[in-house]
Design a protein around this motif. Structure first.
Motif, short mmCIF file in Angstrom:
data_model
loop_
_atom_site.label_atom_id
_atom_site.label_comp_id
_atom_site.label_asym_id
_atom_site.label_seq_id
_atom_site.Cartn_x
_atom_site.Cartn_y
_atom_site.Cartn_z
N ARG A 17 2.92 24.00 -6.65
CA ARG A 17 1.86 23.46 -5.79
C ARG A 17 0.52 24.08 -6.14
N ALA A 18 -0.54 23.28 -5.97
CA ALA A 18 -1.93 23.75 -6.09
C ALA A 18 -2.69 23.16 -4.92
N ASP A 19 -3.99 23.42 -4.84
CA ASP A 19 -4.80 22.92 -3.71
C ASP A 19 -4.77 21.41 -3.58
N LEU A 23 3.17 19.59 -8.94
CA LEU A 23 4.00 19.17 -10.07
C LEU A 23 5.39 18.92 -9.50
N CYS A 24 5.87 17.70 -9.70
CA CYS A 24 7.16 17.32 -9.11
C CYS A 24 8.13 16.85 -10.17
N LEU A 90 6.60 19.60 -22.85
CA LEU A 90 5.37 19.00 -22.35
C LEU A 90 4.34 18.91 -23.47
N PRO A 91 3.76 17.73 -23.71
CA PRO A 91 2.72 17.60 -24.73
C PRO A 91 1.45 18.35 -24.33
N SER A 104 0.41 25.26 -13.79
CA SER A 104 0.77 25.87 -15.08
C SER A 104 1.83 25.07 -15.82
N GLY A 105 2.70 24.37 -15.10
CA GLY A 105 3.80 23.67 -15.74
C GLY A 105 4.93 24.60 -16.15
N ALA A 106 4.90 25.85 -15.66
CA ALA A 106 5.89 26.84 -16.07
C ALA A 106 7.24 26.66 -15.36
#
Length: 112
Positions: A17-19, A23-24, A90-91, A104-106
């Protein structure tokens, strides 16, 4: 003849989550065309960069691409019927899109 609606189910899980974004992981159960995009929009969480189904909720400036990526696919081999698991990292342009939202996509999807 009237068009018959077909059932469709997508399971969503928040990975990060971000503000202004999240990312789901989306797991389509039934597999209809544009299903993930439609279900995300109908749930009030359209996919960034989706100019067809999420045009009203795009960032400014808009994303250069649809931020939807098939990270892991599980299918059966057409000849042997053995299960296959295909994984695509992830590209770079997808990661850049995530960074615009402070993501971040981490986090690893369950499909890994």
């Amino acid at each position: 003849e009237a068009l018959r609606a077909q059932e469709a189910l997508t399971r969503f899980r928040v990975l990060e989550r971000a503000d202004r974004a999240a990312l789901c992981e989306a797991s389509p159960v039934s597999g209809r065309m544009h299903q993930i995009r439609l279900h995300a929009e109908h749930s009030g969480c359209p996919i960034a960069g989706d100019t067809q189904y999420g045009a009203g909720a795009q960032p400014h400036p808009p994303c250069a691409r649809l931020l939807l990526h098939a990270h892991t696919l599980r299918v059966r081999h057409p000849a042997s019927d053995e299960p296959l698991r295909l994984v695509a990292p992830l590209p770079a342009d997808y990661r850049e899109g995530l960074e615009r939202f402070g993501l971040s996509g981490a986090a690893q999807p369950l499909g890994v």
